[in-house]
Design a protein around this motif. Structure first.
Motif, PDB file in Angstrom:
ATOM      1  N   GLN A   1      67.816  78.393  60.878  1.00  0.00           N
ATOM      2  CA  GLN A   1      67.244  78.546  59.541  1.00  0.00           C
ATOM      3  C   GLN A   1      68.261  79.160  58.582  1.00  0.00           C
ATOM      4  N   ASP A   2      68.953  80.189  59.034  1.00  0.00           N
ATOM      5  CA  ASP A   2      69.972  80.836  58.200  1.00  0.00           C
ATOM      6  C   ASP A   2      71.098  79.861  57.859  1.00  0.00           C
ATOM      7  N   ARG A   3      71.492  79.065  58.833  1.00  0.00           N
ATOM      8  CA  ARG A   3      72.564  78.091  58.609  1.00  0.00           C
ATOM      9  C   ARG A   3      72.131  77.051  57.580  1.00  0.00           C
ATOM     10  N   GLU A   4      70.915  76.548  57.751  1.00  0.00           N
ATOM     11  CA  GLU A   4      70.414  75.530  56.822  1.00  0.00           C
ATOM     12  C   GLU A   4      70.202  76.111  55.425  1.00  0.00           C
ATOM     13  N   ARG A   5      69.768  77.361  55.364  1.00  0.00           N
ATOM     14  CA  ARG A   5      69.583  78.004  54.065  1.00  0.00           C
ATOM     15  C   ARG A   5      70.918  78.134  53.340  1.00  0.00           C
ATOM     16  N   GLY A   6      71.948  78.508  54.087  1.00  0.00           N
ATOM     17  CA  GLY A   6      73.279  78.628  53.495  1.00  0.00           C
ATOM     18  C   GLY A   6      73.794  77.300  52.997  1.00  0.00           C
ATOM     19  N   GLU A   7      73.574  76.242  53.771  1.00  0.00           N
ATOM     20  CA  GLU A   7      74.039  74.919  53.369  1.00  0.00           C
ATOM     21  C   GLU A   7      73.274  74.423  52.147  1.00  0.00           C
TER      22      GLU A   7
ATOM     23  N   TYR B   1      63.644  73.388  55.091  1.00  0.00           N
ATOM     24  CA  TYR B   1      62.201  73.484  55.260  1.00  0.00           C
ATOM     25  C   TYR B   1      61.802  73.178  56.702  1.00  0.00           C
ATOM     26  N   ALA B   2      62.461  72.186  57.303  1.00  0.00           N
ATOM     27  CA  ALA B   2      62.178  71.829  58.692  1.00  0.00           C
ATOM     28  C   ALA B   2      62.554  72.983  59.623  1.00  0.00           C
ATOM     29  N   ALA B   3      63.679  73.631  59.338  1.00  0.00           N
ATOM     30  CA  ALA B   3      64.123  74.764  60.151  1.00  0.00           C
ATOM     31  C   ALA B   3      63.149  75.935  60.025  1.00  0.00           C
ATOM     32  N   THR B   4      62.634  76.149  58.820  1.00  0.00           N
ATOM     33  CA  THR B   4      61.660  77.216  58.607  1.00  0.00           C
ATOM     34  C   THR B   4      60.378  76.937  59.368  1.00  0.00           C
ATOM     35  N   GLU B   5      59.959  75.690  59.358  1.00  0.00           N
ATOM     36  CA  GLU B   5      58.760  75.302  60.110  1.00  0.00           C
ATOM     37  C   GLU B   5      58.969  75.518  61.607  1.00  0.00           C
ATOM     38  N   GLN B   6      60.178  75.246  62.080  1.00  0.00           N
ATOM     39  CA  GLN B   6      60.485  75.446  63.490  1.00  0.00           C
ATOM     40  C   GLN B   6      60.423  76.927  63.853  1.00  0.00           C
TER      41      GLN B   6
ATOM     42  N   ALA C   1      68.917  67.654  48.040  1.00  0.00           N
ATOM     43  CA  ALA C   1      67.543  67.404  48.476  1.00  0.00           C
ATOM     44  C   ALA C   1      67.466  67.311  49.995  1.00  0.00           C
ATOM     45  N   ARG C   2      68.450  66.657  50.586  1.00  0.00           N
ATOM     46  CA  ARG C   2      68.472  66.534  52.049  1.00  0.00           C
ATOM     47  C   ARG C   2      68.645  67.896  52.713  1.00  0.00           C
ATOM     48  N   GLU C   3      69.537  68.720  52.158  1.00  0.00           N
ATOM     49  CA  GLU C   3      69.777  70.038  52.741  1.00  0.00           C
ATOM     50  C   GLU C   3      68.537  70.917  52.650  1.00  0.00           C
ATOM     51  N   TYR C   4      67.822  70.822  51.525  1.00  0.00           N
ATOM     52  CA  TYR C   4      66.604  71.618  51.415  1.00  0.00           C
ATOM     53  C   TYR C   4      65.526  71.098  52.356  1.00  0.00           C
TER      54      TYR C   4
END
Length: 218
Positions: free
Chosen positions: A166-172, A67-72, A60-63
Motif C-alpha cells: 500500500q505504501d509503495r502504491e501510494r508513493g507511485e 485503491y486495490a492495495a488499500t482494499e487488500q 489513474a492507473r496508479e491510483y
C-alpha cells in the motif's frame, strides 16, 4: 475562456480539438503561422498534449492500484484480527494469573486502533508466544495447536506485507500526480497563450472559433 469550472477531462478535450484543428484546417493553420505558430510549433504543442494525456492515464492507473492495495490491507487485517483475537482471548484465560506471560504477550488493555499500533501488538504477541514452549503447550490444551498459532502469525505477516505494498502504491500514485501536474501546468500555459492568439486572429470570424470548440460570448 474561463476554465475554472472545467473538469480536467473537459479541458483536455478542448485542447485536443484546438490542437488538432489548428493543424488540420488550412485556414487556421495559415493564419496562426502569421503569429509565429508554424507547423513545428503546433506539433510540439500537440506532442505535449499527448504526453499529458498519457500521464493522466498513468496517474489513474496508479491510483487504481493504490485503491486495490488499500482494499487488500482491509481484507488481510479483517482475516488476521479475527484469528488473533481468538488467540488473545484464550491466552487471557490461560495466563490470567501469570503476570510475566500477560506482559510478554501484551494481553492487557484494548487492541490499538491504528494499523501500525495493531500490527506491533499482534506481531509481538505471536513472536513471544511462539518463542515459548510453555505458552504453546498451554494453548494446545485449549484446542489451539501450534498450527493454528503459526497460521495466526502468517495472517499478521500478510497484513504487514499488504501495508508495504500500500505504501509503495501510494508513493507511485503521488509521483504520477506530481509528474502529470508539472506537465499539465506547462500545457495550460501554452494553450492559454494559443487561445488568446486565436481570439485575436479570428476576432472577426467567430465561426472559425466555434470549429475549435471556443465559445464566443455574444
Amino acid at each position: 475562456m474561463n476554465f475554472k469550472d472545467f473538469s480536467l477531462a473537459e479541458k483536455l478535450q478542448l485542447y485536443r480539438v484546438v490542437a488538432n484543428n489548428s493543424v488540420r484546417i488550412a485556414e487556421i493553420k495559415n493564419k496562426l503561422a502569421l503569429y509565429g505558430y508554424n507547423e513545428e510549433k503546433l506539433t510540439i504543442l500537440t506532442t505535449l498534449l499527448q504526453e499529458v494525456e498519457g500521464l493522466t492515464d498513468t496517474q489513474a492507473r496508479e491510483y487504481g492500484e493504490q485503491y486495490a492495495a488499500t482494499e487488500q490491507v482491509t481484507l488481510a487485517h479483517k482475516t488476521a484480527h479475527k484469528v488473533y483475537m481468538k488467540h488473545v482471548k484464550l491466552a487471557r484465560i490461560l495466563f490470567e494469573d501469570d503476570l510475566a506471560a500477560y506482559g510478554a504477550l501484551g494481553l492487557q488493555g484494548r487492541r490499538k486502533d491504528t494499523m501500525s499500533g495493531w500490527l506491533r501488538q499482534a506481531s509481538s504477541f505471536y513472536n513471544n508466544l511462539l518463542a515459548n514452549e510453555t505458552y504453546i503447550t498451554a494453548l494446545a490444551s485449549f484446542n489451539c495447536p501450534l498450527e493454528s498459532l503459526t497460521q495466526g502469525k502468517d495472517f499478521v505477516e500478510a497484513v504487514a506485507t499488504a501495508l508495504e505494498e500500500q505504501d509503495r502504491e501510494r508513493g507511485e500514485a503521488r509521483k504520477a500526480t506530481r509528474v502529470r501536474d508539472e506537465k499539465l501546468e506547462l500545457l495550460d500555459s501554452e494553450m492559454s497563450r494559443l487561445l488568446k492568439v486565436l481570439g485575436i486572429a479570428f476576432e472577426e470570424d467567430p465561426e472559425i472559433l466555434e470549429q475549435l470548440g471556443i465559445t464566443v460570448a455574444s
